[in-house]
Design a protein around this motif. Structure first.
Motif, PDB file in Angstrom:
ATOM      1  N   TYR A  19      -5.826  12.598   2.468  1.00 23.95           N
ATOM      2  CA  TYR A  19      -5.182  11.930   2.362  1.00 23.95           C
ATOM      3  C   TYR A  19      -5.047  10.751   3.043  1.00 23.95           C
ATOM      4  CZ  TYR A  19      -2.241  16.438   1.134  1.00 23.95           C
ATOM      5  OH  TYR A  19      -1.959  17.233  -0.571  1.00 23.95           O
ATOM      6  N   SER A  20      -5.530  11.005   4.126  1.00 22.36           N
ATOM      7  CA  SER A  20      -6.091   8.919   4.746  1.00 22.36           C
ATOM      8  C   SER A  20      -6.554   8.566   3.861  1.00 22.36           C
ATOM      9  CB  SER A  20      -6.489   9.500   6.430  1.00 22.36           C
ATOM     10  OG  SER A  20      -6.243  10.195   6.660  1.00 22.36           O
ATOM     11  N   GLN A  21      -7.877   8.608   3.528  1.00 19.73           N
ATOM     12  CA  GLN A  21      -8.155   8.372   1.971  1.00 19.73           C
ATOM     13  C   GLN A  21      -7.619   7.752   1.406  1.00 19.73           C
ATOM     14  OE1 GLN A  21     -11.326  11.328   1.028  1.00 19.73           O
ATOM     15  NE2 GLN A  21     -12.400  10.863   2.576  1.00 19.73           N
ATOM     16  N   ILE A  22      -6.607   8.750   0.525  1.00 20.98           N
ATOM     17  CA  ILE A  22      -6.163   8.112  -0.535  1.00 20.98           C
ATOM     18  C   ILE A  22      -4.946   6.860  -0.135  1.00 20.98           C
ATOM     19  CG2 ILE A  22      -4.068   8.074  -2.092  1.00 20.98           C
ATOM     20  CD1 ILE A  22      -5.054  11.491  -2.130  1.00 20.98           C
ATOM     21  N   VAL A  23      -4.666   6.460   1.293  1.00 20.95           N
ATOM     22  CA  VAL A  23      -3.591   5.622   1.695  1.00 20.95           C
ATOM     23  C   VAL A  23      -4.409   4.340   1.993  1.00 20.95           C
ATOM     24  CG1 VAL A  23      -3.057   5.188   4.315  1.00 20.95           C
ATOM     25  CG2 VAL A  23      -1.728   7.240   2.751  1.00 20.95           C
ATOM     26  N   LYS A  24      -5.552   4.559   2.695  1.00 23.06           N
ATOM     27  CA  LYS A  24      -7.191   3.981   2.542  1.00 23.06           C
ATOM     28  C   LYS A  24      -6.937   3.276   1.553  1.00 23.06           C
ATOM     29  CE  LYS A  24     -11.145   2.439   4.989  1.00 23.06           C
ATOM     30  NZ  LYS A  24     -12.074   2.880   5.186  1.00 23.06           N
ATOM     31  N   ALA A  25      -7.528   3.564   0.591  1.00 22.69           N
ATOM     32  CA  ALA A  25      -7.458   3.266  -1.014  1.00 22.69           C
ATOM     33  C   ALA A  25      -6.436   2.309  -1.399  1.00 22.69           C
ATOM     34  CB  ALA A  25      -8.020   4.397  -1.640  1.00 22.69           C
ATOM     35  N   LEU A  26      -5.253   2.951  -1.658  1.00 28.87           N
ATOM     36  CA  LEU A  26      -4.083   2.254  -1.785  1.00 28.87           C
ATOM     37  C   LEU A  26      -3.709   0.965  -1.257  1.00 28.87           C
ATOM     38  CD1 LEU A  26      -2.181   5.195  -1.922  1.00 28.87           C
ATOM     39  CD2 LEU A  26      -2.451   4.180  -3.625  1.00 28.87           C
ATOM     40  N   ALA A  27      -4.142   0.830   0.343  1.00 26.23           N
ATOM     41  CA  ALA A  27      -4.312  -0.479   0.983  1.00 26.23           C
ATOM     42  C   ALA A  27      -5.206  -1.260   1.133  1.00 26.23           C
ATOM     43  CB  ALA A  27      -4.228  -0.330   1.903  1.00 26.23           C
ATOM     44  N   GLU A  28      -6.245  -1.384   0.430  1.00 29.83           N
ATOM     45  CA  GLU A  28      -6.882  -2.310  -0.218  1.00 29.83           C
ATOM     46  C   GLU A  28      -6.630  -2.290  -2.075  1.00 29.83           C
ATOM     47  OE1 GLU A  28     -11.395   0.349   0.320  1.00 29.83           O
ATOM     48  OE2 GLU A  28     -10.367   0.003   2.630  1.00 29.83           O
ATOM     49  N   ALA A  29      -6.536  -1.562  -3.018  1.00 32.27           N
ATOM     50  CA  ALA A  29      -6.257  -1.639  -4.106  1.00 32.27           C
ATOM     51  C   ALA A  29      -5.095  -2.360  -4.552  1.00 32.27           C
ATOM     52  CB  ALA A  29      -6.307  -0.786  -4.482  1.00 32.27           C
ATOM     53  N   ALA A  30      -3.952  -2.326  -3.602  1.00 34.27           N
ATOM     54  CA  ALA A  30      -3.119  -2.961  -4.384  1.00 34.27           C
ATOM     55  C   ALA A  30      -1.758  -3.289  -3.054  1.00 34.27           C
ATOM     56  CB  ALA A  30      -1.950  -2.041  -4.883  1.00 34.27           C
ATOM     57  N   THR A  31      -0.703  -3.709  -2.839  1.00 31.57           N
ATOM     58  CA  THR A  31       0.217  -4.420  -2.215  1.00 31.57           C
ATOM     59  C   THR A  31       1.280  -3.247  -2.232  1.00 31.57           C
ATOM     60  OG1 THR A  31      -0.327  -6.638  -2.142  1.00 31.57           O
ATOM     61  CG2 THR A  31       1.782  -6.380  -1.340  1.00 31.57           C
ATOM     62  N   VAL A  32       1.599  -2.664  -1.279  1.00 33.91           N
ATOM     63  CA  VAL A  32       3.054  -1.604  -1.886  1.00 33.91           C
ATOM     64  C   VAL A  32       4.340  -2.746  -0.955  1.00 33.91           C
ATOM     65  CG1 VAL A  32       3.901   0.276  -1.070  1.00 33.91           C
ATOM     66  CG2 VAL A  32       0.979  -0.105  -1.705  1.00 33.91           C
ATOM     67  N   PHE A  33       5.246  -2.468  -2.032  1.00 32.70           N
ATOM     68  CA  PHE A  33       6.369  -3.452  -1.735  1.00 32.70           C
ATOM     69  C   PHE A  33       7.423  -2.113  -0.982  1.00 32.70           C
ATOM     70  CE2 PHE A  33      11.149  -3.715  -2.163  1.00 32.70           C
ATOM     71  CZ  PHE A  33      11.099  -5.184  -2.077  1.00 32.70           C
ATOM     72  N   ASP A  34       7.167  -0.965  -1.084  1.00 36.03           N
ATOM     73  CA  ASP A  34       7.782   0.180  -0.417  1.00 36.03           C
ATOM     74  C   ASP A  34       7.004   1.510  -0.448  1.00 36.03           C
ATOM     75  OD1 ASP A  34       9.852   1.216   1.122  1.00 36.03           O
ATOM     76  OD2 ASP A  34      11.886   0.489  -0.327  1.00 36.03           O
TER      77      ASP A  34
END
Length: 163
Positions: A19-34
């Motif tokens: 799950y930490s890998q997913i969170v890190k990859a999301l932070a690198e790939a997109a700007t999460v609004f919420d």
């Protein structure tokens, strides 16, 4: 404002590092609004596609959800809670597939009677924002009531615009 959500179906039984890998990859790939539990909210379709790419890489199933972002500080009453939610970060949303957004047209046709039209339409309104002036407000009502609202407005010579 329309936002784009991705409702994730996270696989069970994975190690915490997964799950930490997913969170890190999301932070690198997109700007999460919420975020709210397993829902990720982004600003536009490109960001949604970026998140979808990350989720596909990690074999996470997801469903798209279109959301109407409500004004800051909005608290949903009991009726609106059936059609939306407040995220853990305090943003209020309505599900775009459950409600339609409309306003009274500006300018209104000559002889339009806004007050009695609004009195009847308010019965179907889930949420309204934008001050005290009926013509300046944005309204949200259950999507299947669009024709009913248009009909009420028409009876009073008024016009509504859905967006």
């Amino acid at each position: 404002m329309l936002k784009y959500g991705l409702q994730m179906d996270l696989p069970e039984g994975k190690r915490a590092g997964y799950y930490s890998q997913i969170v890190k990859a999301l932070a690198e790939a997109a700007t999460v609004f919420d975020r709210d539990k397993e829902l990720i909210v982004v600003d536009d379709e490109q960001q949604r596609d970026n998140v979808a790419g990350v989720l596909a890489k990690y074999s996470v199933d997801w469903e798209p959800i279109a959301l109407w972002l409500l004004p800051e500080g909005t608290e949903l009453d009991a009726r609106a809670e059936d059609f939306g939610f407040v995220s853990k970060f305090g943003n209020a949303y309505l599900y775009a597939d459950r409600v339609s957004r409309f306003r009274f047209a500006d300018p209104q046709p000559a002889g339009a009677e806004l007050a009695p039209a609004l009195l009847q339409i308010e019965e179907f309104v889930v949420f309204a924002a934008g001050g005290d002036d009926a013509a300046a407000k944005t309204y949200f009502a259950e999507s299947h009531l669009r024709e009913t609202i248009e009909g009420i407005a028409s009876r009073y010579g008024a016009s509504v615009q859905f967006s």
